[in-house]
Design a protein around this motif. Structure first.
Motif, PDB file in Angstrom:
ATOM      1  N   LEU A 190      -8.717   5.886  -3.227  1.00 34.73           N
ATOM      2  CA  LEU A 190      -7.879   4.687  -3.257  1.00 34.73           C
ATOM      3  C   LEU A 190      -8.175   3.881  -4.504  1.00 34.73           C
ATOM      4  O   LEU A 190      -9.318   3.781  -4.937  1.00 34.73           O
ATOM      5  CB  LEU A 190      -8.143   3.826  -2.027  1.00 34.73           C
ATOM      6  CG  LEU A 190      -7.723   4.436  -0.695  1.00 34.73           C
ATOM      7  CD1 LEU A 190      -8.898   4.457   0.254  1.00 34.73           C
ATOM      8  CD2 LEU A 190      -6.567   3.666  -0.090  1.00 34.73           C
ATOM      9  N   VAL A 240      -6.725   0.198  -6.913  1.00 34.32           N
ATOM     10  CA  VAL A 240      -5.853  -0.962  -7.093  1.00 34.32           C
ATOM     11  C   VAL A 240      -5.137  -0.796  -8.421  1.00 34.32           C
ATOM     12  O   VAL A 240      -5.766  -0.554  -9.451  1.00 34.32           O
ATOM     13  CB  VAL A 240      -6.663  -2.273  -7.066  1.00 34.32           C
ATOM     14  CG1 VAL A 240      -5.768  -3.461  -7.415  1.00 34.32           C
ATOM     15  CG2 VAL A 240      -7.309  -2.475  -5.700  1.00 34.32           C
ATOM     16  N   TYR A 241      -3.845  -0.922  -8.398  1.00 36.30           N
ATOM     17  CA  TYR A 241      -3.024  -0.726  -9.593  1.00 36.30           C
ATOM     18  C   TYR A 241      -3.272  -1.841 -10.607  1.00 36.30           C
ATOM     19  O   TYR A 241      -3.231  -3.030 -10.262  1.00 36.30           O
ATOM     20  CB  TYR A 241      -1.559  -0.685  -9.183  1.00 36.30           C
ATOM     21  CG  TYR A 241      -0.574  -0.603 -10.314  1.00 36.30           C
ATOM     22  CD1 TYR A 241      -0.746   0.302 -11.363  1.00 36.30           C
ATOM     23  CD2 TYR A 241       0.549  -1.428 -10.339  1.00 36.30           C
ATOM     24  CE1 TYR A 241       0.175   0.379 -12.394  1.00 36.30           C
ATOM     25  CE2 TYR A 241       1.472  -1.359 -11.363  1.00 36.30           C
ATOM     26  CZ  TYR A 241       1.277  -0.462 -12.393  1.00 36.30           C
ATOM     27  OH  TYR A 241       2.185  -0.392 -13.418  1.00 36.30           O
ATOM     28  N   CYS A 263      -0.805  -4.744 -10.948  1.00 34.33           N
ATOM     29  CA  CYS A 263      -0.600  -5.621  -9.804  1.00 34.33           C
ATOM     30  C   CYS A 263      -0.744  -7.080 -10.227  1.00 34.33           C
ATOM     31  O   CYS A 263      -1.612  -7.425 -11.023  1.00 34.33           O
ATOM     32  CB  CYS A 263      -1.626  -5.276  -8.727  1.00 34.33           C
ATOM     33  SG  CYS A 263      -1.725  -6.441  -7.372  1.00 34.33           S
ATOM     34  N   ALA A 318      -5.445  -7.789  -3.628  1.00 31.69           N
ATOM     35  CA  ALA A 318      -5.447  -6.352  -3.366  1.00 31.69           C
ATOM     36  C   ALA A 318      -6.867  -5.845  -3.180  1.00 31.69           C
ATOM     37  O   ALA A 318      -7.149  -5.032  -2.286  1.00 31.69           O
ATOM     38  CB  ALA A 318      -4.747  -5.611  -4.505  1.00 31.69           C
ATOM     39  N   ASN A 345      -3.292   5.543  -2.355  1.00 25.51           N
ATOM     40  CA  ASN A 345      -4.255   6.624  -2.182  1.00 25.51           C
ATOM     41  C   ASN A 345      -3.707   7.854  -2.892  1.00 25.51           C
ATOM     42  O   ASN A 345      -2.494   8.096  -2.919  1.00 25.51           O
ATOM     43  CB  ASN A 345      -4.517   6.922  -0.714  1.00 25.51           C
ATOM     44  CG  ASN A 345      -3.375   7.680  -0.067  1.00 25.51           C
ATOM     45  OD1 ASN A 345      -2.239   7.225  -0.094  1.00 25.51           O
ATOM     46  ND2 ASN A 345      -3.664   8.823   0.529  1.00 25.51           N
ATOM     47  N   LEU A 383      -7.628   3.894   4.867  1.00 23.70           N
ATOM     48  CA  LEU A 383      -8.174   2.641   4.359  1.00 23.70           C
ATOM     49  C   LEU A 383      -9.555   2.333   4.946  1.00 23.70           C
ATOM     50  O   LEU A 383     -10.271   1.484   4.417  1.00 23.70           O
ATOM     51  CB  LEU A 383      -7.229   1.477   4.679  1.00 23.70           C
ATOM     52  CG  LEU A 383      -5.901   1.435   3.916  1.00 23.70           C
ATOM     53  CD1 LEU A 383      -5.033   0.300   4.448  1.00 23.70           C
ATOM     54  CD2 LEU A 383      -6.127   1.262   2.424  1.00 23.70           C
ATOM     55  N   TYR A 429       0.856  -1.183   0.000  1.00 22.66           N
ATOM     56  CA  TYR A 429       0.000   0.000   0.000  1.00 22.66           C
ATOM     57  C   TYR A 429       0.894   1.236   0.000  1.00 22.66           C
ATOM     58  O   TYR A 429       1.762   1.393   0.877  1.00 22.66           O
ATOM     59  CB  TYR A 429      -0.908  -0.009   1.228  1.00 22.66           C
ATOM     60  CG  TYR A 429      -1.574   1.309   1.536  1.00 22.66           C
ATOM     61  CD1 TYR A 429      -2.468   1.887   0.644  1.00 22.66           C
ATOM     62  CD2 TYR A 429      -1.312   1.973   2.730  1.00 22.66           C
ATOM     63  CE1 TYR A 429      -3.076   3.096   0.926  1.00 22.66           C
ATOM     64  CE2 TYR A 429      -1.924   3.185   3.027  1.00 22.66           C
ATOM     65  CZ  TYR A 429      -2.796   3.744   2.125  1.00 22.66           C
ATOM     66  OH  TYR A 429      -3.396   4.944   2.407  1.00 22.66           O
ATOM     67  N   ASP A 464       0.634  -1.960  -5.036  1.00 21.18           N
ATOM     68  CA  ASP A 464      -0.592  -2.655  -5.435  1.00 21.18           C
ATOM     69  C   ASP A 464      -1.825  -1.788  -5.193  1.00 21.18           C
ATOM     70  O   ASP A 464      -2.786  -1.838  -5.952  1.00 21.18           O
ATOM     71  CB  ASP A 464      -0.737  -3.957  -4.653  1.00 21.18           C
ATOM     72  CG  ASP A 464       0.417  -4.890  -4.901  1.00 21.18           C
ATOM     73  OD1 ASP A 464       0.551  -5.373  -6.029  1.00 21.18           O
ATOM     74  OD2 ASP A 464       1.214  -5.116  -3.955  1.00 21.18           O
ATOM     75  N   ILE A 465      -1.791  -1.029  -4.104  1.00 19.53           N
ATOM     76  CA  ILE A 465      -2.868  -0.115  -3.731  1.00 19.53           C
ATOM     77  C   ILE A 465      -2.240   1.232  -3.442  1.00 19.53           C
ATOM     78  O   ILE A 465      -1.140   1.297  -2.865  1.00 19.53           O
ATOM     79  CB  ILE A 465      -3.621  -0.606  -2.477  1.00 19.53           C
ATOM     80  CG1 ILE A 465      -4.262  -1.974  -2.719  1.00 19.53           C
ATOM     81  CG2 ILE A 465      -4.685   0.391  -2.040  1.00 19.53           C
ATOM     82  CD1 ILE A 465      -4.793  -2.626  -1.440  1.00 19.53           C
ATOM     83  N   LEU A 499      -8.820  -4.039   0.309  1.00 19.58           N
ATOM     84  CA  LEU A 499      -9.739  -2.905   0.381  1.00 19.58           C
ATOM     85  C   LEU A 499     -11.092  -3.336   0.943  1.00 19.58           C
ATOM     86  O   LEU A 499     -11.683  -2.639   1.778  1.00 19.58           O
ATOM     87  CB  LEU A 499      -9.929  -2.289  -1.004  1.00 19.58           C
ATOM     88  CG  LEU A 499      -8.771  -1.473  -1.581  1.00 19.58           C
ATOM     89  CD1 LEU A 499      -9.167  -0.894  -2.928  1.00 19.58           C
ATOM     90  CD2 LEU A 499      -8.359  -0.354  -0.631  1.00 19.58           C
TER      91      LEU A 499
END
Length: 609
Positions: free
Chosen positions: A381, A383-384, A387, A393, A128, A460, A74, A125-126, A397
């Motif tokens: 937020l 998620v990439y 990833c 991921a 903000n 989160l 994160y 991976d995550i 969340l």
């Protein structure tokens, strides 16, 4: 639902250097069945306190190819502490075990994030992102479409109102869900409020706690306290107020902004009176918080109440003087909290500390009770998309959207820090009361006195701690009047006894209930999500004007007479207008009106109350 106990609830920390988060083995398979409907520790069979720190024994799933426990990284783009001593906290250990992952946290600068956007390659991976970053992320295809994963994210799916607003305004027009947002629901003040007339309590009691119903009353009280105590603990002089610089206009404006009940600038150059809806030019109108603050500081300076280092101190310099007992008052309680912490170590029953006092006849606003539908105004937020463990991921969340997990995050582990009583009402245990009494504020529940970490995890949390759990109590059990009364320190208890309340913040809450004061329940923070990025020419005007104002602050504060002050003020306003303050206000007013209409229309479209 019962959860097994672990020793400490929370202590958050920041990994100091960039760690690779997407370089994990394993594939992507939308629609994974690994997540339960609740995603909670209770439903997954929470482990005993002997659970592995790494979580490597927690799951047989691992990655599809190697069986290794995947790491989900994160990336936090805000400012936070880098204290590593107590990472991972027990809550994160539990999450790791429940989900079969290892969670790492990194902090990245704006420059590092810009590089990730430009290259289309990220090491997280995550993440903000703050306001206006969402289009960058979407234009580069960096965000996973969460609509494709709602079958493994049932808790995210439940946030229909928030999700619809995010689809409407943060999707580049395609109406899909790419972001989650945190802290949906009402903001609770906790045990005390930081933004009233802040006084040193033991000295204030010596004066008989005289009423403070105006700035003039406040300054007179500070003057009396300084005259009664001219020398601080280190043998130096005392002053009424200290101040630190280095944050632009913010540190000068913020107190008056919240005391007056104004928006904290939805758009540059414009302030909104939340109670009346009136709008002000933040740079040139007499009603603006900047000019209200300058008038206050000018009076304080001419009464000899300002520290001579008022215009040069940094926050560390201010704190050095705070712990010496230098000040009779303060602009914010958090500026001076270290004094009580220090004194309480020497005398646990000490009353040497600072509290907020409010006018007895009301009229002062305070910073709590805003109720955003789509969460905190400056945080999204995602998620990439690159990833390698998208399912995991997304589940991380989703875990932080589950009410049972958020109850654990905010209140501790069931059976250790809280339990259901004979009426099936959740209450803190003695261990929970002790932890919260020594562990800082409700948003820093480390269980370690003096910890400054923890802030990043709030980004989160989908719900604020003031939201009601389905069991009828708030997620944060420390917010109940009974729990607050039982977790107060001696200073807070003495203050509460004087005002005949259960906890300090209740003084102002009672005034709101009586209709003589305002909270921020009218603060439409969701507008921040809708407002478009400031055009370059308007952004330049803002920067130039605020630099001008900051440069004139010493002249305004030190003006020796009312006539001199007025002359400087008129000159500053004239120069602001020459720089385009009126044009900026016109643009900002139109942007605000358009955003407000768009928000109102969207609520009607989706049936949001």
């Amino acid at each position: 639902m019962k959860k097994k106990g672990l020793s400490i609830l929370l202590a958050s920390a920041m990994v100091a250097a960039m760690l690779t988060g997407c370089g994990n083995d394993g594939g992507q398979s939308s629609g994974s069945s690994e997540a339960s409907d609740s995603g909670s520790a209770a439903d997954s069979g929470a482990a005993e306190s002997e659970a592995s720190d790494s979580g490597e024994e927690a799951s047989d799933a691992g990655t599809a190819d190697s069986g290794e426990v995947p790491t989900i990284t994160y990336a936090h783009t805000g400012k936070a502490s880098a204290d590593m001593e107590i990472w991972p906290p027990d809550f994160v250990k539990q999450m790791e075990e429940d989900l079969g992952v290892k969670i790492e946290v990194i902090q990245i600068t704006d420059e590092q994030f810009d590089l990730a956007v430009a290259s289309g390659d990220a090491t997280f991976d995550i993440a903000n992102v703050t306001k206006y970053r969402e289009p960058q992320v979407l234009n580069k295809g960096m965000a996973v479409c969460l609509d494709d994963y709602l079958d493994i994210a049932p808790n995210i799916a439940k946030f229909e109102d928030r999700n619809n607003l995010v689809r409407e305004f943060l999707s580049n027009g395609d109406g899909k869900l790419y972001f989650t947002r945190c802290q949906v629901g009402p903001e609770f003040p906790g045990s005390e409020i930081w933004s009233g007339y802040v006084v040193r309590w033991d000295w204030y009691k010596e004066l008989g706690c005289p009423p403070i119903n105006s700035d003039e009353d406040y300054l007179n009280v500070l003057q009396q306290m300084v005259e009664a105590h001219p020398t601080n603990d280190a043998g130096g002089p005392t002053y009424g107020l200290g101040q630190y610089v280095g944050t632009g206009l913010w540190s000068w404006n913020v107190v008056k902004t919240y005391q007056l009940g104004y928006s904290e600038n939805y758009v540059p150059g414009l302030q909104v009176n939340l109670a009346t809806g009136d709008v002000y030019n933040a740079y040139t109108d007499d009603e603006a918080s900047f000019w209200q603050a300058m008038e206050f500081f000018n009076k304080a300076y001419n009464m000899g109440l300002c520290d001579p280092d008022f215009f040069i101190m940094k926050s560390d310099d201010l704190n050095t003087k705070v712990v010496q007992g230098t000040y009779a008052g303060a602009l914010r309680t958090w500026d001076v909290g270290s004094y009580y912490s220090q004194e309480a170590k020497n005398d646990p029953e000490t009353l040497k500390g600072y509290v907020s006092v409010f006018p007895e006849n009301g009229g002062m606003s305070a910073n709590y009770a805003s109720n955003p539908i789509a969460g905190w105004e400056n945080n999204s937020l995602f998620v990439y998309s690159g990833c390698k463990n998208i399912d995991k991921a997304v589940q991380v969340l989703d875990y932080m959207h589950n009410e049972d997990n958020l109850r654990t995050y905010y209140s501790g582990f069931e059976g250790v820090h809280w339990e259901y009583d004979e009426n099936n009402v959740p209450v803190l245990t003695d261990a929970g009361k002790e932890m919260f009494a020594t562990g800082g504020t409700p948003l820093d529940q480390a269980g370690v006195a003096g910890s400054t970490t923890g802030g990043w995890m709030n980004y989160l949390c989908a719900y604020s701690g003031g939201v009601m759990h389905s069991d009828g109590s708030m997620l944060n059990l420390t917010y109940s009047p009974e729990a607050l009364a039982e977790t107060l320190n001696p200073l807070q208890k003495d203050y509460s006894a004087h005002y005949n309340v259960s906890y300090p913040a209740q003084v102002h809450q009672n005034q709101v209930e009586q209709g003589i004061a305002k909270d921020r329940s009218m603060d439409t923070k969701d507008l921040y999500m809708i407002l478009t990025q400031v055009p370059e020419d308007m952004g330049t005007k803002k920067t130039q004007i605020e630099t001008l104002l900051e440069g004139y602050i010493p002249d305004l504060v030190m003006a020796a007479t009312a006539e001199e002050y007025q002359q400087v003020k008129e000159q500053v306003i004239e120069e602001c207008k020459a720089m385009g303050s009126d044009e900026l206000f016109t643009w900002s007013k139109e942007a605000y009106d358009n955003a407000y209409k768009a928000f109102t229309d969207a609520k009607a479209k989706y049936g949001i109350q």
